[in-house]
Design a protein around this motif. Structure first.
Motif, PDB file in Angstrom:
ATOM      1  N   GLY A  82      -5.756   1.200  -4.299  1.00 51.00           N
ATOM      2  CA  GLY A  82      -7.070   0.801  -3.800  1.00 51.00           C
ATOM      3  C   GLY A  82      -7.184  -0.699  -3.605  1.00 51.00           C
ATOM      4  N   ILE A  83      -6.663  -1.485  -4.544  1.00 49.89           N
ATOM      5  CA  ILE A  83      -6.706  -2.939  -4.406  1.00 49.89           C
ATOM      6  C   ILE A  83      -5.903  -3.382  -3.184  1.00 49.89           C
ATOM      7  N   SER A  84      -4.748  -2.768  -2.973  1.00 45.02           N
ATOM      8  CA  SER A  84      -3.919  -3.120  -1.827  1.00 45.02           C
ATOM      9  C   SER A  84      -4.614  -2.770  -0.516  1.00 45.02           C
ATOM     10  N   ILE A  85      -5.333  -1.659  -0.482  1.00 41.16           N
ATOM     11  CA  ILE A  85      -6.114  -1.302   0.707  1.00 41.16           C
ATOM     12  C   ILE A  85      -7.153  -2.381   0.987  1.00 41.16           C
ATOM     13  N   GLY A  86      -7.845  -2.812  -0.071  1.00 41.82           N
ATOM     14  CA  GLY A  86      -8.835  -3.866   0.101  1.00 41.82           C
ATOM     15  C   GLY A  86      -8.218  -5.154   0.614  1.00 41.82           C
ATOM     16  N   CYS A  87      -7.024  -5.484   0.138  1.00 41.32           N
ATOM     17  CA  CYS A  87      -6.367  -6.721   0.571  1.00 41.32           C
ATOM     18  C   CYS A  87      -5.896  -6.639   2.017  1.00 41.32           C
TER      19      CYS A  87
ATOM     20  N   THR B  63       0.837  -1.208   0.000  1.00 46.90           N
ATOM     21  CA  THR B  63       0.000   0.000   0.000  1.00 46.90           C
ATOM     22  C   THR B  63       0.867   1.252   0.000  1.00 46.90           C
TER      23      THR B  63
ATOM     24  N   TYR C 132     -12.826  -6.112  -0.556  1.00 45.63           N
ATOM     25  CA  TYR C 132     -13.159  -6.633   0.770  1.00 45.63           C
ATOM     26  C   TYR C 132     -14.391  -7.530   0.710  1.00 45.63           C
TER      27      TYR C 132
ATOM     28  N   PRO D 152     -11.653  -0.645  -2.986  1.00 44.77           N
ATOM     29  CA  PRO D 152     -11.311  -1.432  -1.783  1.00 44.77           C
ATOM     30  C   PRO D 152     -12.514  -2.141  -1.165  1.00 44.77           C
TER      31      PRO D 152
ATOM     32  N   THR E  95      -7.006  -4.810   4.484  1.00 50.56           N
ATOM     33  CA  THR E  95      -8.134  -4.844   5.423  1.00 50.56           C
ATOM     34  C   THR E  95      -8.838  -6.197   5.395  1.00 50.56           C
ATOM     35  N   SER E  96      -8.652  -6.970   4.324  1.00 46.61           N
ATOM     36  CA  SER E  96      -9.250  -8.302   4.242  1.00 46.61           C
ATOM     37  C   SER E  96      -8.421  -9.344   4.976  1.00 46.61           C
TER      38      SER E  96
ATOM     39  N   THR F  69      -4.927   2.426   5.680  1.00 44.04           N
ATOM     40  CA  THR F  69      -5.966   3.074   4.878  1.00 44.04           C
ATOM     41  C   THR F  69      -6.130   4.519   5.297  1.00 44.04           C
TER      42      THR F  69
END
Length: 818
Positions: free
Chosen positions: A307-312, A280, A368, A364, A314-315, A324
């Motif tokens: 954005g994809i890294s933020i979603g990952c 991120t 998630y 994100p 937090t997942s 984030t």
């Protein structure tokens, strides 16, 4: 004392036409699409005519920062790109200046350089990619440190007992419940699948791995995320514009920190959490360096990857919300700067806002949610975590027989009652009594299936006793019933005694038996609605799973409720059940439904009646996770030798034993490399002091660096300080129990700050190259020597611990004592 300024007019030479102010003052601005932008820097993208600027000549003591990136990339803006002619008095203060604009741009990150032409020979290819040689070497060293003796401990170490077991559930496709989002545990399950593991091992703490469990291969796959931290640290330092010296230090610190090394070598989530935290920051720094060409392909690519890294992240764990927040602060300041740019059209302003909303909020969230969708698809069999989900969700799990239960409820049925509040459990009782209040039998909500969840629906005391040979009497809205706890035969009861936790509510208990009771055992059934039948007016008979009910106490008028208040240890940390006096018809914590239903006199139901939408299941599971996470609070009656406080972490007051401490087993102690942890903590203090000193000196008109250097100092300083603060401060307000591994994502930002302060004060300052080499050598030696001294804590300490001397650098470390 400043000399007086005298203006002398020499006139205009006859052969030279008179010059206008346009010859000096007009500047051709770049177009809006190629406009440079530096968020998180003190520089303004507008080229206005400023008040006197400052020029650092070679004979002054002022700092002049120059580009010193690794290879031909990275570093600060060269002083030749934006220069001003200046004169100083003896104290280094400005006397007179005349700005002279160059063609470069002010930057706070890596300098943009045009792409090299395609190589025409192997030699040219090597020369163009020499900058990638150092990170490649560091990556090979990272492989060695992460994989060396990784299978030494053949027992389940620390939280492998949890996450290995969760990975097994994915392989068996059994639904389970955990307080963390599913992505990291799905990756553990995938690692097991790739290694040939069948999911049959229970992963009990300290148990020896059997031969059929490929634990070494699974550890290696998890350690691969730890290997990737080192090149990510290097390239992030490059994108932040650090000098080559500082890039080497960042890579060395990531490589040699014993805590990061140790946590990466087991079947845990932390290596994945760290990996996505690093990505991120890396993607954000890459995006920042594309700001000079907004809406280009590269600009969209790095913004989307952020954005994809933020979603990952937090997942994997909710701690990812902290990084984030770093991205959010950057974005707010970035958009605020653009809002103040009067040369930017309203259309472009809207496009910038829309791009951030799309890539940093919507994308994100979709990532998630996709992790949970995949989680639900894989875990389609009934498992130990069913009770955390709604009854309708459970009805569709393979191996669950809810849909076969009788549809319509009747007097005499045996049922389990599920609270429909987010994270609600099953109505439960056990033989233990309240130590306060009435001292009667406890009633709680329990999140796991148990015979103590079974209740019989019976007539009130004034009615004839239930006879199974009498005609069926179906349960309808308004019926007054008695709920008898099947295992103990006591009756669900309430009275005007304060509940143990929510004192304003009435206590709910179990009282009497099959022959003894009173009017306080009577409950009025109130229908809220039904998923299939519709609103309350259309519900003719109460159905299992689909009908939402409320239970009003006939004598007191209060409502049976479970509002996620956690009982103390005497209540086994289960959820308090009370009788709430307020009649809030919208309070979902007073809603219940019949989950399991047994009645031999009624036909089975039909699965077509039951359908659970994804969004409802997604929200339900997340609230249940939050509720359970908040319940992980320190127990004052029980000493947890593994727990630590946030104040213990930066200065390494306490480590964590990850396994047993016997003489005949490898011992792992989660503790960082002192020079890295202490240096990182000290650099945070130093950055604040340095920033304050510069502000005071600027107010007195001293000049320590040009606009490029000041912008870079602020940009990297903000990235590191905000990241450190936003990862560290929340733990002070958390009620849950904390451990030293919670500091590991925070440590990354202190490492960046440590390298940044050394870079700013030494490697990019006006010191001799020999001095810089000596400083770099000393710091490198301390890092490597510290790592080598404590390496056994990550690689495994064999034999009696007292045979390994010199490890107790602080008396609070519980390394030698039992």
């Amino acid at each position: 004392m400043r000399p007086p300024q005298v203006e002398i007019d020499f006139g205009t030479p006859p052969s030279t036409p008179p010059r206008t102010s346009s010859d000096f003052e007009e500047i051709s601005y770049p177009s809006q699409h190629t406009q440079p932008h530096t968020s998180w820097s003190a520089t303004n993208t507008k080229h206005e005519e400023p008040l006197p600027l400052y020029y650092m000549s070679e004979d002054t003591s002022a700092r002049r920062r120059v580009a010193r990136g690794p290879g031909s990339s990275g570093g600060f803006m060269s002083g030749d790109e934006h220069e001003t002619d200046m004169r100083y008095d003896d104290e280094g203060k400005d006397v007179y200046s005349k700005p002279r604009h160059g063609t470069g741009r002010v930057t706070s990150g890596r300098i943009h350089q045009p792409y090299s032409p395609p190589p025409t020979s192997i030699t040219e290819f090597i020369q163009q990619n020499l900058e990638h040689l150092p990170p490649a070497i560091y990556t090979l060293l990272s492989c060695w440190t992460r994989f060396h003796r990784i299978g030494l401990a053949n027992t389940v170490v620390w939280d492998e007992a949890h996450f290995g077991k969760f990975g097994s559930h994915y392989l068996k496709r059994e639904f389970y419940f955990d307080v963390h989002p599913p992505l990291g545990k799905m990756l553990v399950g995938f690692a097991g699948l790739m290694a040939g593991y069948n999911g049959g091992f229970e992963f009990k703490s300290g148990e020896v791995y059997p031969d059929h469990v490929p634990y070494v291969a699974m550890r290696v796959m998890m350690a691969t995320f730890g290997v990737a931290l080192v090149p990510l640290g290097w390239y992030t330092a490059v994108e932040l514009g650090m000098s080559s010296w500082a890039c080497h230090l960042v890579a060395l610190m990531v490589l040699c920190d014993v805590a990061w090394l140790c946590i990466s070598r087991f079947i845990l989530l932390d290596s994945m959490l760290l990996f996505f935290t690093f990505t991120t920051v890396f993607f954000l720094s890459k995006f920042h360096n594309q700001q000079y060409q907004s809406f280009s392909f590269d600009w969209w690519t790095w913004l989307s990857l952020t954005g994809i890294s933020i979603g990952c992240v937090t997942s994997v764990k909710w701690v990812g919300l902290f990084v984030t927040a770093v991205v959010g602060l950057y974005t707010i300041e970035d958009l605020w700067d653009k809002f103040g740019d009067l040369r930017m059209s309203t259309r472009n302003q809207i496009r910038h806002w829309a791009a951030r909303v799309l890539c940093l909020i919507i994308l994100p969230i979709l990532v998630y949610m996709a992790a949970f969708k995949l989680h639900f698809i894989i875990l389609n069999h009934s498992g130990p975590g069913d009770a955390q989900m709604s009854s309708l969700f459970q009805a569709h799990l393979v191996g669950n027989d809810f849909h076969k239960n009788p549809l319509e409820i009747a007097i005499g049925s045996k049922v389990t009652l599920k609270n429909m509040g987010w994270g609600g459990g099953l109505l439960h009782s056990h033989i233990q009594t309240y130590p306060v209040g009435s001292s009667q039998q406890q009633v709680t909500c329990y999140h796991y299936k148990d015979d103590n969840n079974h209740w019989a629906i019976l007539p009130t005391w004034g009615e004839p006793e239930y006879n199974p040979n009498d005609p069926l009497k179906y349960l309808v809205d308004g019926n007054v019933i008695r709920l008898q706890h099947v295992p103990t035969t006591r009756n669900l009861h309430s009275h005007p005694v304060a509940a143990p936790i929510t004192k304003l509510n009435n206590e709910v208990s179990c009282y009497g038996n099959s022959t003894i009771g009173d009017l306080h055992d009577h409950w009025v059934v109130e229908v809220v609605d039904d998923i299939k039948q519709g609103s309350r007016e259309h519900v003719e008979r109460i159905h299992s799973l689909t009908t939402r009910l409320r239970f009003r106490h006939q004598a007191l008028g209060c409502y049976l409720s479970a509002a996620n208040a956690v009982l103390p240890q005497w209540g086994f940390k289960q959820i308090e059940v009370s009788c709430v006096k307020e009649n809030d018809s919208n309070s979902i914590h007073t809603y219940w439904n019949v989950e399991s239903h047994w009645n031999d006199r009624l036909p089975p139901g039909d699965v077509k009646f039951y359908r659970s939408p994804f969004l409802r299941d997604f929200w339900h599971l997340n609230v249940a996770m939050m509720t359970s996470n908040n319940a992980l609070i320190p127990d004052p009656d029980k000493e947890d030798i593994l727990a630590s406080n946030p104040t213990d972490w930066p200065w390494m007051r306490l480590g964590l034993r990850m396994c047993g401490w016997g003489d005949n087993q490898p011992k792992y102690y989660l503790l960082g490399t002192p020079i890295i942890w202490w240096g990182g903590a000290a650099s945070m203090i130093a950055s604040v002091l340095l920033f304050g000193i510069y502000l005071f000196r600027q107010q007195r008109k001293y000049v320590d660096m040009d606009a490029n250097g000041w912008g870079h100092f602020l940009y990297v300083g903000k990235m590191a300080f905000y990241g450190w603060f936003l990862h560290y401060a929340p733990f002070f307000i958390m009620g849950r129990v904390t451990y030293v591994h919670h500091y590991l994502p925070t440590l990354y930002f202190s490492v960046l700050m440590f390298a940044h302060i050394l870079d700013h004060c030494v490697f990019s300052a006006r010191w001799k190259d020999s001095t810089k080499r000596v400083a770099f050598g000393v710091v490198t030696f301390l890092i490597v020597a510290n790592f080598w001294w404590f390496r056994g804590m990550a690689w495994g300490i064999e034999g009696p611990i007292n045979d390994h001397w010199g490890l107790l650098w602080r008396e609070t470390w519980n390394i030698y004592n039992a």
